[in-house]
Design a protein around this motif. Structure first.
Motif, PDB file in Angstrom:
ATOM      1  N   PHE A   1       0.857  -1.195   0.000  1.00  0.00           N
ATOM      2  CA  PHE A   1       0.000   0.000   0.000  1.00  0.00           C
ATOM      3  C   PHE A   1       0.894   1.248   0.000  1.00  0.00           C
ATOM      4  CE2 PHE A   1      -2.670  -3.372   1.511  1.00  0.00           C
ATOM      5  CZ  PHE A   1      -3.898  -3.118   0.906  1.00  0.00           C
ATOM      6  N   PRO A   2       1.155   1.787  -1.166  1.00  0.00           N
ATOM      7  CA  PRO A   2       2.062   2.928  -1.290  1.00  0.00           C
ATOM      8  C   PRO A   2       1.595   4.097  -0.423  1.00  0.00           C
ATOM      9  CG  PRO A   2       1.432   2.091  -3.453  1.00  0.00           C
ATOM     10  CD  PRO A   2       0.593   1.372  -2.460  1.00  0.00           C
ATOM     11  N   GLY A   3       2.550   4.681   0.289  1.00  0.00           N
ATOM     12  CA  GLY A   3       2.232   5.860   1.106  1.00  0.00           C
ATOM     13  C   GLY A   3       1.664   5.519   2.473  1.00  0.00           C
ATOM     14  N   LEU A   4       1.382   4.232   2.728  1.00  0.00           N
ATOM     15  CA  LEU A   4       0.802   3.848   4.024  1.00  0.00           C
ATOM     16  C   LEU A   4       1.887   3.818   5.095  1.00  0.00           C
ATOM     17  CD1 LEU A   4      -1.672   2.667   5.588  1.00  0.00           C
ATOM     18  CD2 LEU A   4      -0.848   0.396   4.907  1.00  0.00           C
ATOM     19  N   SER A   5       1.572   4.353   6.259  1.00  0.00           N
ATOM     20  CA  SER A   5       2.484   4.256   7.395  1.00  0.00           C
ATOM     21  C   SER A   5       2.009   3.093   8.270  1.00  0.00           C
ATOM     22  CB  SER A   5       2.441   5.593   8.142  1.00  0.00           C
ATOM     23  OG  SER A   5       2.804   5.402   9.473  1.00  0.00           O
ATOM     24  N   VAL A   6       2.862   2.085   8.456  1.00  0.00           N
ATOM     25  CA  VAL A   6       2.468   0.874   9.205  1.00  0.00           C
ATOM     26  C   VAL A   6       3.321   0.764  10.463  1.00  0.00           C
ATOM     27  CG1 VAL A   6       1.973  -1.583   9.056  1.00  0.00           C
ATOM     28  CG2 VAL A   6       2.138  -0.253   6.962  1.00  0.00           C
ATOM     29  N   HIS A   7       2.650   0.635  11.598  1.00  0.00           N
ATOM     30  CA  HIS A   7       3.345   0.573  12.882  1.00  0.00           C
ATOM     31  C   HIS A   7       2.928  -0.724  13.575  1.00  0.00           C
ATOM     32  CE1 HIS A   7       4.070   2.742  17.007  1.00  0.00           C
ATOM     33  NE2 HIS A   7       4.855   1.700  16.832  1.00  0.00           N
ATOM     34  N   GLY A   8       3.903  -1.540  13.947  1.00  0.00           N
ATOM     35  CA  GLY A   8       3.618  -2.767  14.686  1.00  0.00           C
ATOM     36  C   GLY A   8       3.973  -2.586  16.154  1.00  0.00           C
ATOM     37  N   VAL A   9       3.096  -3.010  17.045  1.00  0.00           N
ATOM     38  CA  VAL A   9       3.398  -2.977  18.480  1.00  0.00           C
ATOM     39  C   VAL A   9       3.371  -4.409  18.994  1.00  0.00           C
ATOM     40  CG1 VAL A   9       2.673  -2.143  20.755  1.00  0.00           C
ATOM     41  CG2 VAL A   9       2.363  -0.688  18.741  1.00  0.00           C
ATOM     42  N   GLU A  10       4.533  -4.848  19.506  1.00  0.00           N
ATOM     43  CA  GLU A  10       4.610  -6.191  20.076  1.00  0.00           C
ATOM     44  C   GLU A  10       4.115  -6.093  21.508  1.00  0.00           C
ATOM     45  OE1 GLU A  10       8.630  -7.482  20.613  1.00  0.00           O
ATOM     46  OE2 GLU A  10       8.006  -9.327  21.617  1.00  0.00           O
ATOM     47  N   GLY A  11       2.923  -6.617  21.752  1.00  0.00           N
ATOM     48  CA  GLY A  11       2.364  -6.483  23.097  1.00  0.00           C
ATOM     49  C   GLY A  11       1.147  -7.366  23.263  1.00  0.00           C
ATOM     50  N   ASP A  12       0.532  -7.213  24.440  1.00  0.00           N
ATOM     51  CA  ASP A  12      -0.598  -8.049  24.843  1.00  0.00           C
ATOM     52  C   ASP A  12      -1.855  -7.195  24.783  1.00  0.00           C
ATOM     53  OD1 ASP A  12      -2.526  -9.431  26.346  1.00  0.00           O
ATOM     54  OD2 ASP A  12      -1.020 -10.312  27.656  1.00  0.00           O
ATOM     55  N   PHE A  13      -2.859  -7.656  24.022  1.00  0.00           N
ATOM     56  CA  PHE A  13      -4.062  -6.820  23.918  1.00  0.00           C
ATOM     57  C   PHE A  13      -4.829  -6.738  25.236  1.00  0.00           C
ATOM     58  CE2 PHE A  13      -5.232 -10.774  21.359  1.00  0.00           C
ATOM     59  CZ  PHE A  13      -5.909 -11.429  22.385  1.00  0.00           C
ATOM     60  N   LEU A  14      -4.489  -7.577  26.205  1.00  0.00           N
ATOM     61  CA  LEU A  14      -5.157  -7.478  27.501  1.00  0.00           C
ATOM     62  C   LEU A  14      -4.492  -6.422  28.393  1.00  0.00           C
ATOM     63  CD1 LEU A  14      -5.864 -11.244  28.250  1.00  0.00           C
ATOM     64  CD2 LEU A  14      -7.506  -9.478  27.581  1.00  0.00           C
ATOM     65  N   ASP A  15      -3.213  -6.167  28.176  1.00  0.00           N
ATOM     66  CA  ASP A  15      -2.473  -5.290  29.095  1.00  0.00           C
ATOM     67  C   ASP A  15      -1.859  -4.059  28.455  1.00  0.00           C
ATOM     68  OD1 ASP A  15      -2.775  -6.902  31.371  1.00  0.00           O
ATOM     69  OD2 ASP A  15      -1.195  -8.242  30.649  1.00  0.00           O
ATOM     70  N   ASP A  16      -1.708  -4.070  27.138  1.00  0.00           N
ATOM     71  CA  ASP A  16      -0.865  -3.040  26.519  1.00  0.00           C
ATOM     72  C   ASP A  16      -1.618  -2.121  25.563  1.00  0.00           C
ATOM     73  OD1 ASP A  16       1.431  -4.009  27.820  1.00  0.00           O
ATOM     74  OD2 ASP A  16       1.679  -5.570  26.306  1.00  0.00           O
ATOM     75  N   LEU A  17      -2.932  -1.989  25.746  1.00  0.00           N
ATOM     76  CA  LEU A  17      -3.706  -1.207  24.774  1.00  0.00           C
ATOM     77  C   LEU A  17      -3.337   0.264  24.759  1.00  0.00           C
ATOM     78  CD1 LEU A  17      -7.351  -2.594  24.883  1.00  0.00           C
ATOM     79  CD2 LEU A  17      -5.596  -2.922  23.135  1.00  0.00           C
ATOM     80  N   THR A  18      -2.852   0.782  25.888  1.00  0.00           N
ATOM     81  CA  THR A  18      -2.541   2.216  25.902  1.00  0.00           C
ATOM     82  C   THR A  18      -1.382   2.521  24.954  1.00  0.00           C
ATOM     83  OG1 THR A  18      -1.215   1.839  27.851  1.00  0.00           O
ATOM     84  CG2 THR A  18      -3.418   2.747  28.221  1.00  0.00           C
ATOM     85  N   GLY A  19      -0.595   1.498  24.602  1.00  0.00           N
ATOM     86  CA  GLY A  19       0.484   1.654  23.612  1.00  0.00           C
ATOM     87  C   GLY A  19      -0.049   2.038  22.233  1.00  0.00           C
ATOM     88  N   LEU A  20      -1.380   1.978  22.036  1.00  0.00           N
ATOM     89  CA  LEU A  20      -1.946   2.306  20.727  1.00  0.00           C
ATOM     90  C   LEU A  20      -2.064   3.810  20.515  1.00  0.00           C
ATOM     91  CD1 LEU A  20      -4.832  -0.323  20.506  1.00  0.00           C
ATOM     92  CD2 LEU A  20      -2.521  -0.474  19.555  1.00  0.00           C
ATOM     93  N   GLY A  21      -2.025   4.575  21.603  1.00  0.00           N
ATOM     94  CA  GLY A  21      -2.139   6.033  21.466  1.00  0.00           C
ATOM     95  C   GLY A  21      -3.564   6.459  21.179  1.00  0.00           C
ATOM     96  N   PRO A  22      -3.780   7.780  21.001  1.00  0.00           N
ATOM     97  CA  PRO A  22      -5.140   8.308  20.884  1.00  0.00           C
ATOM     98  C   PRO A  22      -5.849   7.916  19.585  1.00  0.00           C
ATOM     99  CG  PRO A  22      -3.517  10.049  20.560  1.00  0.00           C
ATOM    100  CD  PRO A  22      -2.751   8.809  20.905  1.00  0.00           C
ATOM    101  N   GLY A  23      -7.184   7.845  19.663  1.00  0.00           N
ATOM    102  CA  GLY A  23      -7.994   7.474  18.496  1.00  0.00           C
ATOM    103  C   GLY A  23      -8.404   8.685  17.685  1.00  0.00           C
ATOM    104  N   GLY A  24      -9.507   8.539  16.932  1.00  0.00           N
ATOM    105  CA  GLY A  24      -9.979   9.596  16.026  1.00  0.00           C
ATOM    106  C   GLY A  24      -9.908   9.100  14.606  1.00  0.00           C
ATOM    107  N   SER A  25     -11.060   9.069  13.900  1.00  0.00           N
ATOM    108  CA  SER A  25     -11.139   8.519  12.531  1.00  0.00           C
ATOM    109  C   SER A  25     -10.466   7.151  12.468  1.00  0.00           C
ATOM    110  CB  SER A  25     -10.503   9.461  11.517  1.00  0.00           C
ATOM    111  OG  SER A  25     -11.143  10.693  11.521  1.00  0.00           O
ATOM    112  N   ARG A  26     -10.752   6.339  13.472  1.00  0.00           N
ATOM    113  CA  ARG A  26     -10.068   5.051  13.637  1.00  0.00           C
ATOM    114  C   ARG A  26     -11.069   3.897  13.520  1.00  0.00           C
ATOM    115  NH1 ARG A  26      -6.281   4.368  18.937  1.00  0.00           N
ATOM    116  NH2 ARG A  26      -4.582   4.815  17.496  1.00  0.00           N
ATOM    117  N   LEU A  27     -10.680   2.891  12.759  1.00  0.00           N
ATOM    118  CA  LEU A  27     -11.418   1.627  12.760  1.00  0.00           C
ATOM    119  C   LEU A  27     -10.526   0.585  13.420  1.00  0.00           C
ATOM    120  CD1 LEU A  27     -13.722  -0.314  11.890  1.00  0.00           C
ATOM    121  CD2 LEU A  27     -12.522  -0.599   9.698  1.00  0.00           C
ATOM    122  N   ALA A  28     -10.964   0.072  14.572  1.00  0.00           N
ATOM    123  CA  ALA A  28     -10.226  -1.008  15.231  1.00  0.00           C
ATOM    124  C   ALA A  28     -10.874  -2.328  14.814  1.00  0.00           C
ATOM    125  CB  ALA A  28     -10.281  -0.831  16.740  1.00  0.00           C
ATOM    126  N   VAL A  29     -10.085  -3.363  14.662  1.00  0.00           N
ATOM    127  CA  VAL A  29     -10.648  -4.670  14.321  1.00  0.00           C
ATOM    128  C   VAL A  29      -9.991  -5.747  15.181  1.00  0.00           C
ATOM    129  CG1 VAL A  29     -11.194  -3.983  11.948  1.00  0.00           C
ATOM    130  CG2 VAL A  29      -9.066  -5.186  12.367  1.00  0.00           C
TER     131      VAL A  29
END
Ligand code: SAH
Ligand code: AVI
Length: 333
Positions: free
Chosen positions: A133-161
């Motif tokens: 996907f040209p121009g896409l910025s992709v960020h991977g966070v190695e973490g636990d979705f039960l404990d590390d969600l704050t590592g995702l940073g603030p939302g806004g115009s966001r689709l979480a899946v």
């Protein structure tokens, strides 16, 4: 055009992750009944075994979810109008592409954020998505979705899946708290698409977790390989039998490993010296099956509401599109 940018970072330092592994394994293996957190299936071999499971004839979940997603991705994107996709437990990222393509087609694709415990899967998928996907910025966070969600940073115009029915691997008592923490990473108007495996015929459910080729059995035993690798344990995985059954009272599949003979196992990294009698079991996973009603009851008070419910003609699997509701005046989120 050049591919986009990508990077992968741990949500917490690797020594903190190692300490958490030792603590969780010690707590689980000294409890009665014994248990282990299912996130420890997923080292590289476990990720590959899961991908093999998704191709099994008995494992209807992945292909069914993919079909639903292919049919509704455009509508979901039109409803949420996201510029950022966030995926929890993204794995190989195969389904991620369907959503990114729908966002690109809507001309709104900017960022993609993937969170998974498997760093290798993140490296592979972030690199592949950035080049596709040209121009896409992709960020991977190695973490636990039960404990590390704050590592995702603030939302806004966001689709979480959160796909694959992985929410089913969380104990239902913990789901409202988890959903509330997900909602805290979203802004009003953001969306959260959740894949749910549905209650159905017991034989079909049990076959999906005890396939004829024995891939799920190997996936189950892989958790012992992980403890051997990461904690210096001396489990003989071949001395544990794969057990999978549907518990109708809880509406979940339970997977266990059952000792086929008496054995002593040392887990130096967790300071354990364990004795197993023949027949002793370790619970390695629950996989909850939902109905629309049973899932909706878990949404109360989470800040999320059900906007759309998509399913297949046989009602095997569902995608629930949740919307982040505005925080009520005086609310604490
Ligand atoms: N979303 C992919 C993969 C599903 S398998 C698909 O639809 O096929 C479950 C994924 O969740 C794996 O990639 C596993 O590494 C990850 N996972 C499991 N438990 C996790 C946890 N507690 N925190 C973060 N990731 C987890
Ligand atoms: C990732 N998760 C949704 C799978 C499931 O079906 O619960 C993991 C799995 N366990 C055995 N087979 C697949």
């Amino acid at each position: 055009m050049a591919g986009g940018l990508y990077r992968v970072e741990p949500a917490r330092a690797h020594d903190a992750q190692a300490a958490r592994l030792a603590d969780e394994v010690r707590a689980g293996l000294t409890a009665r009944p014994r248990w282990l957190p299912s996130k420890y299936f997923y080292d590289d071999r476990g990720g590959r075994l899961f991908d093999a499971i998704t191709r099994l004839p008995e494992y209807y979940q992945t292909r069914t979810e993919e079909r639903i997603l292919a049919a509704v991705a455009g509508e979901v994107v039109a409803h949420v109008r996201p510029v950022e996709l966030v995926e929890l437990g993204s794995g190989s990222g195969r389904k991620t592409r369907l959503l990114l393509a729908a966002m690109a087609a809507a001309g709104r694709l900017e960022r993609c954020l993937l969170l998974d415990v498997n760093a290798h899967a993140l490296q592979e998928s972030t690199r592949a998505l950035a080049s596709e996907f040209p121009g896409l910025s992709v960020h991977g966070v190695e973490g636990d979705f039960l404990d590390d969600l704050t590592g995702l940073g603030p939302g806004g115009s966001r689709l979480a899946v959160f796909l694959a029915g992985t929410i089913g691997n969380i104990h239902p008592a913990d789901v409202p708290g988890f959903l509330g923490r997900c909602a805290a990473q979203l802004e009003p108007g953001d969306g959260f698409l959740v894949g749910l495996d549905l209650v159905k015929d017991v034989r079909r459910l049990e076959a999906a977790y005890d396939d004829a080729a024995g891939v799920t059995a190997e996936f189950n035993r892989n958790i012992l390989h992980v403890l051997n690798d990461r904690l210096g344990a001396d489990f003989d995985p071949g001395a544990f039998e794969h057990v999978a059954f549907y518990d109708a009272a809880h509406a979940w599949i339970e997977m266990r490993l059952r000792a086929s003979r008496a054995q002593r196992v040392r887990v130096p990294g967790a300071g354990l010296d364990l004795a197993f009698a023949p027949g002793d079991e370790i619970r390695t996973e629950i996989s909850c099956k939902y109905t629309r009603e049973s899932f909706e009851t878990l949404l109360a008070g989470t800040g999320l509401g059900l906007d759309r419910w998509y399913t297949d003609p046989e009602a095997l699997f569902a995608l629930a599109l949740l919307g982040r509701r505005a925080t009520p005046r005086g609310g604490n989120r």
